[in-house]
Scaffold this motif. Structure first.
Motif, PDB file in Angstrom:
ATOM      1  N   LEU A 142     -21.612  18.907  47.724  1.00 44.50           N
ATOM      2  CA  LEU A 142     -22.378  17.656  47.814  1.00 44.50           C
ATOM      3  C   LEU A 142     -22.796  17.313  46.389  1.00 44.50           C
ATOM      4  N   HIS A 143     -22.005  16.450  45.754  1.00 44.32           N
ATOM      5  CA  HIS A 143     -22.092  16.346  44.299  1.00 44.32           C
ATOM      6  C   HIS A 143     -23.215  15.454  43.786  1.00 44.32           C
ATOM      7  N   TYR A 144     -23.142  14.181  44.108  1.00 43.74           N
ATOM      8  CA  TYR A 144     -24.195  13.287  43.600  1.00 43.74           C
ATOM      9  C   TYR A 144     -25.161  12.980  44.719  1.00 43.74           C
ATOM     10  N   TYR A 145     -26.440  13.118  44.422  1.00 49.55           N
ATOM     11  CA  TYR A 145     -27.443  12.756  45.417  1.00 49.55           C
ATOM     12  C   TYR A 145     -28.684  12.257  44.681  1.00 49.55           C
ATOM     13  N   SER A 201     -30.083  15.502  42.717  1.00 46.39           N
ATOM     14  CA  SER A 201     -29.049  16.098  41.875  1.00 46.39           C
ATOM     15  C   SER A 201     -28.909  15.252  40.607  1.00 46.39           C
ATOM     16  N   PHE A 202     -28.210  15.807  39.640  1.00 46.34           N
ATOM     17  CA  PHE A 202     -27.925  15.098  38.397  1.00 46.34           C
ATOM     18  C   PHE A 202     -27.175  13.813  38.771  1.00 46.34           C
ATOM     19  N   TYR A 203     -27.872  12.723  38.816  1.00 47.90           N
ATOM     20  CA  TYR A 203     -27.202  11.469  39.171  1.00 47.90           C
ATOM     21  C   TYR A 203     -27.994  10.248  38.744  1.00 47.90           C
ATOM     22  N   MET A 209     -25.658  21.585  47.003  1.00 53.08           N
ATOM     23  CA  MET A 209     -26.045  20.465  46.116  1.00 53.08           C
ATOM     24  C   MET A 209     -25.614  20.764  44.692  1.00 53.08           C
ATOM     25  N   ASN A 210     -25.026  19.774  44.046  1.00 55.17           N
ATOM     26  CA  ASN A 210     -24.669  19.939  42.647  1.00 55.17           C
ATOM     27  C   ASN A 210     -25.895  19.745  41.753  1.00 55.17           C
ATOM     28  N   GLU A 211     -26.113  20.661  40.857  1.00 57.15           N
ATOM     29  CA  GLU A 211     -27.082  20.545  39.757  1.00 57.15           C
ATOM     30  C   GLU A 211     -28.408  19.852  40.118  1.00 57.15           C
ATOM     31  N   PRO A 212     -29.226  20.503  40.968  1.00 54.59           N
ATOM     32  CA  PRO A 212     -30.550  19.923  41.226  1.00 54.59           C
ATOM     33  C   PRO A 212     -31.332  19.806  39.915  1.00 54.59           C
ATOM     34  N   TYR A 222     -21.358  26.531  33.357  1.00 55.53           N
ATOM     35  CA  TYR A 222     -21.426  27.033  31.987  1.00 55.53           C
ATOM     36  C   TYR A 222     -20.775  26.069  31.000  1.00 55.53           C
ATOM     37  N   TYR A 223     -21.597  25.573  30.084  1.00 54.31           N
ATOM     38  CA  TYR A 223     -21.110  24.602  29.094  1.00 54.31           C
ATOM     39  C   TYR A 223     -21.691  24.890  27.706  1.00 54.31           C
ATOM     40  N   LEU A 224     -21.898  26.157  27.380  1.00 51.23           N
ATOM     41  CA  LEU A 224     -22.518  26.457  26.081  1.00 51.23           C
ATOM     42  C   LEU A 224     -21.482  26.919  25.057  1.00 51.23           C
ATOM     43  N   THR A 234     -19.028  21.676  23.877  1.00 54.17           N
ATOM     44  CA  THR A 234     -18.318  21.307  25.116  1.00 54.17           C
ATOM     45  C   THR A 234     -18.465  19.823  25.449  1.00 54.17           C
ATOM     46  N   HIS A 235     -19.581  19.218  25.027  1.00 51.24           N
ATOM     47  CA  HIS A 235     -19.840  17.820  25.391  1.00 51.24           C
ATOM     48  C   HIS A 235     -19.777  16.879  24.184  1.00 51.24           C
ATOM     49  N   GLN A 236     -19.127  17.305  23.089  1.00 54.85           N
ATOM     50  CA  GLN A 236     -19.164  16.513  21.863  1.00 54.85           C
ATOM     51  C   GLN A 236     -18.716  15.067  22.114  1.00 54.85           C
ATOM     52  N   ALA A 266     -22.270  10.451  25.320  1.00 55.79           N
ATOM     53  CA  ALA A 266     -23.629   9.906  25.268  1.00 55.79           C
ATOM     54  C   ALA A 266     -24.465  10.359  26.464  1.00 55.79           C
ATOM     55  N   PHE A 267     -23.844  10.447  27.644  1.00 58.31           N
ATOM     56  CA  PHE A 267     -24.657  10.795  28.816  1.00 58.31           C
ATOM     57  C   PHE A 267     -25.258  12.196  28.668  1.00 58.31           C
ATOM     58  N   ALA A 268     -24.631  13.003  27.793  1.00 53.75           N
ATOM     59  CA  ALA A 268     -25.115  14.374  27.597  1.00 53.75           C
ATOM     60  C   ALA A 268     -25.875  14.511  26.281  1.00 53.75           C
ATOM     61  N   GLY A 310     -19.170  27.555  39.026  1.00 54.70           N
ATOM     62  CA  GLY A 310     -18.542  26.429  39.724  1.00 54.70           C
ATOM     63  C   GLY A 310     -18.037  25.317  38.823  1.00 54.70           C
ATOM     64  N   GLU A 311     -18.466  25.334  37.573  1.00 52.98           N
ATOM     65  CA  GLU A 311     -17.941  24.402  36.566  1.00 52.98           C
ATOM     66  C   GLU A 311     -17.992  25.091  35.218  1.00 52.98           C
ATOM     67  N   PHE A 312     -16.934  24.956  34.454  1.00 49.76           N
ATOM     68  CA  PHE A 312     -16.967  25.270  33.028  1.00 49.76           C
ATOM     69  C   PHE A 312     -15.839  24.463  32.407  1.00 49.76           C
ATOM     70  N   GLN A 340     -12.687  25.515  37.266  1.00 48.54           N
ATOM     71  CA  GLN A 340     -12.599  24.780  36.023  1.00 48.54           C
ATOM     72  C   GLN A 340     -13.059  23.337  36.233  1.00 48.54           C
ATOM     73  N   TRP A 341     -13.779  22.813  35.279  1.00 50.92           N
ATOM     74  CA  TRP A 341     -14.080  21.392  35.262  1.00 50.92           C
ATOM     75  C   TRP A 341     -13.225  20.812  34.173  1.00 50.92           C
ATOM     76  N   SER A 342     -12.060  20.110  34.448  1.00 50.79           N
ATOM     77  CA  SER A 342     -11.710  19.723  35.774  1.00 50.79           C
ATOM     78  C   SER A 342     -10.258  19.292  35.797  1.00 50.79           C
ATOM     79  N   ASN A 362     -12.410  12.922  31.683  1.00 50.50           N
ATOM     80  CA  ASN A 362     -12.595  13.342  30.285  1.00 50.50           C
ATOM     81  C   ASN A 362     -12.680  14.856  30.053  1.00 50.50           C
ATOM     82  N   PHE A 363     -12.786  15.639  31.102  1.00 47.67           N
ATOM     83  CA  PHE A 363     -12.716  17.098  30.941  1.00 47.67           C
ATOM     84  C   PHE A 363     -11.386  17.642  31.496  1.00 47.67           C
ATOM     85  N   GLY A 364     -10.516  16.733  31.888  1.00 45.81           N
ATOM     86  CA  GLY A 364      -9.308  17.117  32.629  1.00 45.81           C
ATOM     87  C   GLY A 364      -8.338  17.975  31.837  1.00 45.81           C
TER      88      GLY A 364
HETATM   89  C1  GLC Z   1     -21.621  17.622  36.191  1.00 44.84           C
HETATM   90  C2  GLC Z   1     -21.648  16.126  36.389  1.00 44.84           C
HETATM   91  C3  GLC Z   1     -20.349  15.509  35.954  1.00 44.84           C
HETATM   92  C4  GLC Z   1     -20.061  15.890  34.513  1.00 44.84           C
HETATM   93  C5  GLC Z   1     -20.020  17.412  34.398  1.00 44.84           C
HETATM   94  C6  GLC Z   1     -19.843  17.807  32.943  1.00 44.84           C
HETATM   95  O1  GLC Z   1     -20.851  18.129  37.197  1.00 44.84           O
HETATM   96  O2  GLC Z   1     -21.892  15.833  37.718  1.00 44.84           O
HETATM   97  O3  GLC Z   1     -20.408  14.109  36.080  1.00 44.84           O
HETATM   98  O4  GLC Z   1     -18.833  15.361  34.075  1.00 44.84           O
HETATM   99  O5  GLC Z   1     -21.202  17.991  34.892  1.00 44.84           O
HETATM  100  O6  GLC Z   1     -20.961  17.385  32.208  1.00 44.84           O
END
Ligand code: GLC
Length: 476
Positions: A245-248, A252-254, A293-296, A356-358, A363-365, A368-370, A411-413, A444-446, A450-452
């Motif tokens: 359940l990703h966006y809420y 959640s991060f949304y 829930m994704n990322e409360p 994990y994104y450290l 990882t997020h260079q 802007a949203f990050a 669940g994501e890196f 893997q994300w994803s 943009n992380f594909g």
């Molecule tokens: C979270 C966000 C997603 C974003 C990812 C990497 O899963 O929901 O939108 O791309 O983290 O920051």
């Protein structure tokens, strides 16, 4: 009388010397931050080292100075290894403990805090209540450990997840019709994922956008059918699915939805999970997992999240007695917040999930949203220090998993695909291996965006990335 005078004079000498002598703050101190032990070493050689067992993002060192100013000590770190500077205040207490409060910022731009309690919500500020006894600090950090007696089924299910991939931007609200212009279908994508060797799939789903506006918030049948199709396609390829359940909104991060009250927002969430649990009741427990829930968020906080997890488990468990559920760590699914979780001891079919994104600015260079829009061309060279940071973080997760008898999933890196390609391959491969060596399953994300790691139009995988992780695939 003379005797009395002498003893008074002696006391005065002691008191005066106490006031003028700077207390000995040097050496190792232990503080509890993020429910984990933070080691603070104030070296006699003017080097300070702060290291958190929980997170490499909270580890930094550098030269420091301490200056006495009336009854407070002023501590300054003009340049730390994290690229920041810090200004702070220190106080030595009568019970041999010490308080430090520090504010971080760009060099030359730090503002010294005025109180010893970091202002809540100000992320640049940290306070440390320090003691000399490491064991006592560890006990405070851990509290009473609640561990289920037998979690073997959950561990088995976690092994089954192995190494998978997130199929994002498909049913999570970010879908883009152009993904399928090359005549491909979701079934083609799923087949390609299985052929590439992945063991499972995490499927981010945005249900709330597809349910009725008022209670009981019925989920739209067409949308359910769409999600069913993807789950069936994955299961046909023997890929178990983690339904996330990703966006809420508001949780959640949304983002925010100001039109719904907090109470109704929770009722809707619970109604969604009740419907999902009923809808998938007959799907094999080996092939479908529920990710609550994704990322409360930070604002929703750990206490609310712990309470809500129990409510959701109580709704789902009677309908799906054998279903394995994944529970995200609070405060955005961070690795260092795993010890904030307070899970019911009697519920033994859970997998704990973190992301994990450290280092974040690597990882997020550019994103802007990050808050990383000004970071470009940041490499990850795989130096011993860079690897040690990953090991520090994953050791902490592994030791939490052991002491709490709970399996863990990453669940994501991932790394944004505008980053230097070689750095990206190095980081993915190192983090992947570090997790699997410790029994942590991963996704893997994803797949795309943009992380594909696979071209949306052509369906071609990034061969270097696939090669970097393929030889070590967990279940193959
Ligand atoms: C979270 C966000 C997603 C974003 C990812 C990497 O899963 O929901 O939108 O791309 O983290 O920051």
């Amino acid at each position: 009388m003379k005797h009395l005078f002498l003893s008074f004079a002696a006391t005065l000498v002691v008191l005066t010397s106490c006031q003028t002598q700077t207390p000995d703050y040097h050496g190792a101190w232990y503080s509890v931050n993020h429910h984990a032990v933070m080691i603070i070493e104030l070296g006699a050689d003017s080097l300070a080292n702060f290291s958190s067992e929980a997170s490499s993002s909270l580890c930094f060192s550098g030269p420091y100075t301490v200056e006495v100013s009336s009854d407070t000590l002023l501590i300054d770190m003009p340049q730390t290894t994290s690229g920041m500077a810090a200004s702070g205040i220190m106080r030595y207490n009568a019970d041999q403990t010490m308080d430090i409060c520090m504010n971080f910022g760009a060099p030359g731009m730090t503002e010294r805090p005025t109180t010893f309690d970091a202002t809540p919500g100000v992320l640049t500020m940290m306070s440390f209540h320090c003691q000399r006894d490491k064991e006592a600090a560890a006990q405070q950090a851990n509290g009473v450990i609640k561990a289920p007696k037998d979690a073997s089924l959950a561990f088995e299910r976690n092994r089954r997840l192995g190494h998978g991939i997130n199929i994002e931007s498909t049913v999570d609200g970010n879908e883009n019709p152009s993904y399928f212009t090359a005549g491909r279908s979701i079934a083609d994508d799923v087949r390609s994922i299985a052929e590439a060797g992945f063991n499972s799939v995490r499927l981010p789903v945005n249900f709330y956008k597809h349910c009725s506006a008022v209670a009981p918030y019925y989920i739209d049948a067409d949308f359910f059918a769409k999600v069913d199709g993807i789950i069936e396609a994955c299961n046909k390829e023997q890929l178990p699915v983690v339904l996330d359940l990703h966006y809420y909104p508001n949780i959640s991060f949304y983002g925010k939805d100001s039109l719904i009250s907090d109470e109704d927002n929770l009722l809707r969430l619970e109604s969604i999970w009740r419907q999902v649990a009923e809808h998938y009741q007959m799907v094999s427990d080996e092939m479908l997992y529920f990710d609550l829930m994704n990322e409360p968020t930070l604002e929703f906080g750990a206490d609310n999240w712990n309470k809500e997890v129990v409510r959701l488990i109580n709704i789902i468990r009677p309908i799906n007695p054998g279903r394995t559920m994944l529970v995200m760590t609070p405060e955005l699914g961070q690795n260092w917040t795993i010890n904030y979780l307070d899970l019911p001891e009697e519920e033994n079919n859970l997998i704990v999930e973190y992301h994990y994104y450290l280092p974040h600015l690597f990882t997020h260079q550019g994103l802007a949203f990050a808050m990383a829009e000004n970071s470009y061309q940041i490499p990850w060279l795989g130096t011993p220090e860079e690897k040690a940071a990953v090991d520090n973080d994953l050791d902490y997760i592994a030791s939490w998993s052991k002491s709490h008898n709970r399996p863990v999933n990453m669940g994501e890196f991932g790394v944004v695909n505008s980053a230097d390609h070689e750095s990206r391959v190095r980081w993915l491969s190192y983090v992947y291996e570090a997790a699997h060596q410790r029994g942590i399953s991963s996704h893997q994300w994803s797949l795309r965006d943009n992380f594909g790691i696979r071209d949306n139009q052509t369906g071609v995988w990034d061969a270097d990335i696939l090669e970097a992780i393929r030889p070590t695939f967990h279940n193959k």
